[in-house]
Scaffold this motif. Structure first.
Motif, PDB file in Angstrom:
ATOM      1  N   SER A  10      41.006  25.936  41.928  1.00 18.63           N
ATOM      2  CA  SER A  10      40.845  26.606  42.644  1.00 18.63           C
ATOM      3  C   SER A  10      39.389  25.764  43.992  1.00 18.63           C
ATOM      4  CB  SER A  10      39.865  27.594  42.492  1.00 18.63           C
ATOM      5  OG  SER A  10      38.857  27.491  41.666  1.00 18.63           O
ATOM      6  N   GLN A  42      48.783  31.012  47.096  1.00 21.09           N
ATOM      7  CA  GLN A  42      47.958  32.670  47.199  1.00 21.09           C
ATOM      8  C   GLN A  42      48.075  33.430  46.175  1.00 21.09           C
ATOM      9  OE1 GLN A  42      46.798  32.178  50.028  1.00 21.09           O
ATOM     10  NE2 GLN A  42      47.335  30.171  50.457  1.00 21.09           N
ATOM     11  N   GLY A  43      46.928  34.575  46.348  1.00 24.78           N
ATOM     12  CA  GLY A  43      46.707  35.578  44.966  1.00 24.78           C
ATOM     13  C   GLY A  43      45.770  35.191  44.067  1.00 24.78           C
ATOM     14  N   SER A  44      45.557  36.056  43.706  1.00 22.79           N
ATOM     15  CA  SER A  44      44.080  35.936  42.352  1.00 22.79           C
ATOM     16  C   SER A  44      44.421  35.364  41.484  1.00 22.79           C
ATOM     17  CB  SER A  44      44.021  37.803  41.563  1.00 22.79           C
ATOM     18  OG  SER A  44      45.094  37.508  40.912  1.00 22.79           O
ATOM     19  N   ARG A  45      45.480  34.370  40.785  1.00 16.54           N
ATOM     20  CA  ARG A  45      45.529  33.022  39.997  1.00 16.54           C
ATOM     21  C   ARG A  45      45.721  32.425  40.848  1.00 16.54           C
ATOM     22  NH1 ARG A  45      44.511  34.671  34.430  1.00 16.54           N
ATOM     23  NH2 ARG A  45      45.840  32.774  34.611  1.00 16.54           N
TER      24      ARG A  45
END
Length: 73
Positions: A10, A42-45
C-alpha cells in the motif's frame, strides 16, 4: 516479476517504511500506475505491485517518468 496473485504494497506502507510524506508517495504511485510501471489492486487488501522486474528500471528512467525528459545543464 510482478504477477497476478503476488503480494501488493500500500501507499501507506511505502510512505511509513521509507519515511516519506503519504500524500507525495500516493501521488507518485498513481503517476507510476498511469504510466503502466506498476499495477494497482483495489479493495481492503489492495495496493501496488511492479509490472516487470526492478532490475530493468534505472534512476534515469524514474526521473524521466516523474519530471519528463531533461537536457544536461
Amino acid at each position: 516479476e510482478g504477477g497476478v496473485g503476488e503480494p501488493v504494497t500500500s501507499a501507506r506502507e511505502v510512505s511509513q517504511t521509507y519515511g516519506l510524506p503519504f500524500e507525495i508517495t500516493a501521488k507518485t504511485l498513481q503517476k507510476l500506475k498511469d504510466l503502466d510501471v506498476i499495477h494497482s489492486a483495489q479493495g481492503s487488501r489492495g495496493g501496488y505491485r511492479l509490472n516487470g522486474s526492478l532490475e530493468t528500471i534505472s534512476l534515469a528512467d524514474f526521473l524521466t517518468w516523474m519530471e519528463g525528459p531533461q537536457g544536461v545543464v
